[in-house]
Design an enzyme around this catalytic site. Structure first.
Site, PDB file in Angstrom:
ATOM      1  N   ASP A  75      -7.917  -5.496   0.058  1.00 32.79           N
ATOM      2  CA  ASP A  75      -8.354  -6.352  -1.055  1.00 32.79           C
ATOM      3  C   ASP A  75      -7.957  -7.812  -0.894  1.00 32.79           C
ATOM      4  O   ASP A  75      -8.333  -8.646  -1.717  1.00 32.79           O
ATOM      5  CB  ASP A  75      -7.759  -5.799  -2.360  1.00 32.79           C
ATOM      6  N   HIS A 113       0.858  -1.198   0.000  1.00 31.36           N
ATOM      7  CA  HIS A 113       0.000   0.000   0.000  1.00 31.36           C
ATOM      8  C   HIS A 113       0.884   1.234   0.000  1.00 31.36           C
ATOM      9  O   HIS A 113       1.954   1.245   0.615  1.00 31.36           O
ATOM     10  CB  HIS A 113      -0.895   0.017   1.260  1.00 31.36           C
TER      11      HIS A 113
END
Ligand code: SDX
Length: 436
Positions: free
Chosen positions: A371, A313
């Protein structure tokens, strides 16, 4: 040009260049990193900043969402995501993100009534779907149909009219579940199901997805609660790529429906919202725990474009707090559905364990993100992989709309127009074809 010096005492950053020393104010937010206000850098020094991917750039002031990537903290209007996921509901979160405060009972009832009575779409909008092939990706349909709302709701496209902005905001939040469910039904050749005003926001969405005319559909409260929590986790996330797309599109004065369609298009990418679909496809491809080392090797190989989808991320250099709640929700849903030893979950948990103990992932601070587990949960609930990002877009519409309103109400905001470091040809004369 030398590195800016953060003279905290003077509360300015000094930049030295051939043209001399220039001072730029350092500003603090309520929490989080300070900023160097450089809007006058070019006019004073003739220099641009260069920051591909905006890794060190704050594009706006915002009060909506705060992320501390190192600590793995996510706040919606100051409230920690784990408390909201546990105690709130998605429509209350929508009210919170839009207005800045949790609603009273009266305020929530008015808001819920307004949203509920905007859930139908214009009947002619149904015809848009038949223009798509049955195997069209739901995100392709969402881009097209949401953008087409601009053609139906001319009475809520004047972005300078607060009343019209309120109506457009509520229409978008209300109609996204209907459009997403229609995209799903169209892809499986089943008739559209209308919203059910006797059900809450998320229960009505599940009914629109899974009810059929030949049987009575009863919403499973455990699954509806899980879906609602998944929407909460996806509602907003500061200035991510799709939110920045919505803000940039809105900065030109484009109407809200077109701007949200732009956000949907950006979210679709596998590096962003499309990662939930890509992560599940990756787990299916890995197939079993014994093949994990091969894929971890690929992910670490600089010459191999493969990445562990659902990992890493830009902001979180710690465990994504949403991923923790998502993993808990995944176990709840599988338990409720009586799914034992789901092989994809076993691969995911083993992959997480191996990756988090691997020097490469530790050094690069790569952790599971939202996700990584969402796809297993959504697949168990009956959604095809191609619907995962459409569900993300449904939930993120609340954040996009909140950020859109905040940007329009911000007097400092103007059309977004970045510059560049030009590395092309210097001026040269045209050469006629006969002389080339
Ligand atoms: C979302 O921004 C948001 O807030 C987004 C989001 C939201 O709610 O809006 O949180 C939703 O988009 C979550 C992220 C979903 N994407 C994925 O899971 C796709 C896989 N992840 C990566 O593609 C990547 O981690 C990004 C895109 C998420 C972040 O990319 P960055 O910040 O540009 O980081 P990077 O690509 O520069 O990676 C840094 C290093 C690189 O190695 P070096 O070049 O420094 O040697 O880490 C490596 C990368 O190769 N790396 C990975 C990796 N992610 C980064 N290596 C293997 N597998 C990965 N998943």
């Amino acid at each position: 040009m030398s590195k800016p010096v953060d003279s905290a005492a003077a509360n300015v950053a000094r930049v030295e260049s051939a043209a001399g020393t220039h001072e730029f104010p350092i500003r603090s937010g309520t929490i989080g990193p300070n900023v160097i206000e450089i809007s006058k850098l070019y006019s004073e020094t003739g220099y641009f900043t260069y920051d591909p991917g905006f890794t060190s750039t704050a594009s706006c002031e915002s009060k909506i969402t705060y992320i501390d990537g190192d600590a793995g903290i996510l706040l919606y209007r100051g409230y920690p995501i784990d408390q909201l996921a546990e105690q709130s509901n998605f429509l209350e979160i929508a009210y919170l993100l839009l207005t800045g405060e949790l609603p009273s009972k009266t305020e929530f009832d008015e808001f819920e009534h307004a949203i509920t009575h905007h859930t139908m779409v214009h009947e002619q909008l149904h015809r848009f779907f038949s223009g798509f092939r049955r195997d069209a990706h739901p995100m392709a349909i969402m881009c097209g149909v949401v953008g087409a709302l601009s053609a139906f709701y001319h009475d809520s496209t004047d972005i300078n009219d607060p009343r019209q902005r309120l109506v457009a905001s509520r229409r978008l939040i209300a109609k996204m579940p209907t459009i997403a469910a229609m995209a799903f039904k169209y892809s499986i050749g089943q008739p559209f199901v209308y919203p059910d005003n006797d059900l809450d926001y998320t229960a009505s969405f599940l009914k629109m997805c899974f009810a059929v005319p030949t049987a009575t559909y009863r919403v499973n409260p455990i699954l509806s609660r899980a879906m609602d929590r998944i929407f909460i986790l996806h509602a907003d996330h500061e200035q991510n790529a799709s939110t920045s797309t919505v803000r940039l599109a809105s900065s030109s004065g484009a109407n809200p429906f077109a701007c949200i369609a732009a956000g949907i298009a950006c979210l679709w990418g596998p590096a962003h919202g499309g990662a939930n679909e890509a992560a599940l496809n990756m787990l299916v491809e890995i197939g079993s725990a014994d093949r994990i080392p091969e894929y971890v090797r690929k992910a670490k190989d600089k010459n191999d474009p493969f990445r562990l989808m659902g990992f890493g991320h830009r902001v979180y250099k710690n465990y994504d707090p949403r991923a923790k709640v998502m993993q808990q929700t995944c176990h709840e849903v599988l338990d409720e559905l009586g799914v034992k030893n789901e092989p994809l979950l076993e691969v995911a948990m083993e992959l997480e364990k191996i990756a988090l103990s691997d020097e490469y992932f530790i050094e690069k601070k790569l952790y599971p993100n939202i996700d990584f587990y969402s796809g297993i949960t959504l697949k168990a609930m009956g959604f095809p992989t191609t619907m995962f990002t459409a569900l993300f877009a449904l939930a993120r519409t609340v954040g996009w709309v909140a950020q859109w309103n905040e940007m329009i109400e911000d007097p400092s905001q103007r059309i977004g127009r970045p510059r560049q470091l030009y590395i092309g040809h210097t001026p040269r004369d045209y050469v006629p074809l006969a002389e080339r």
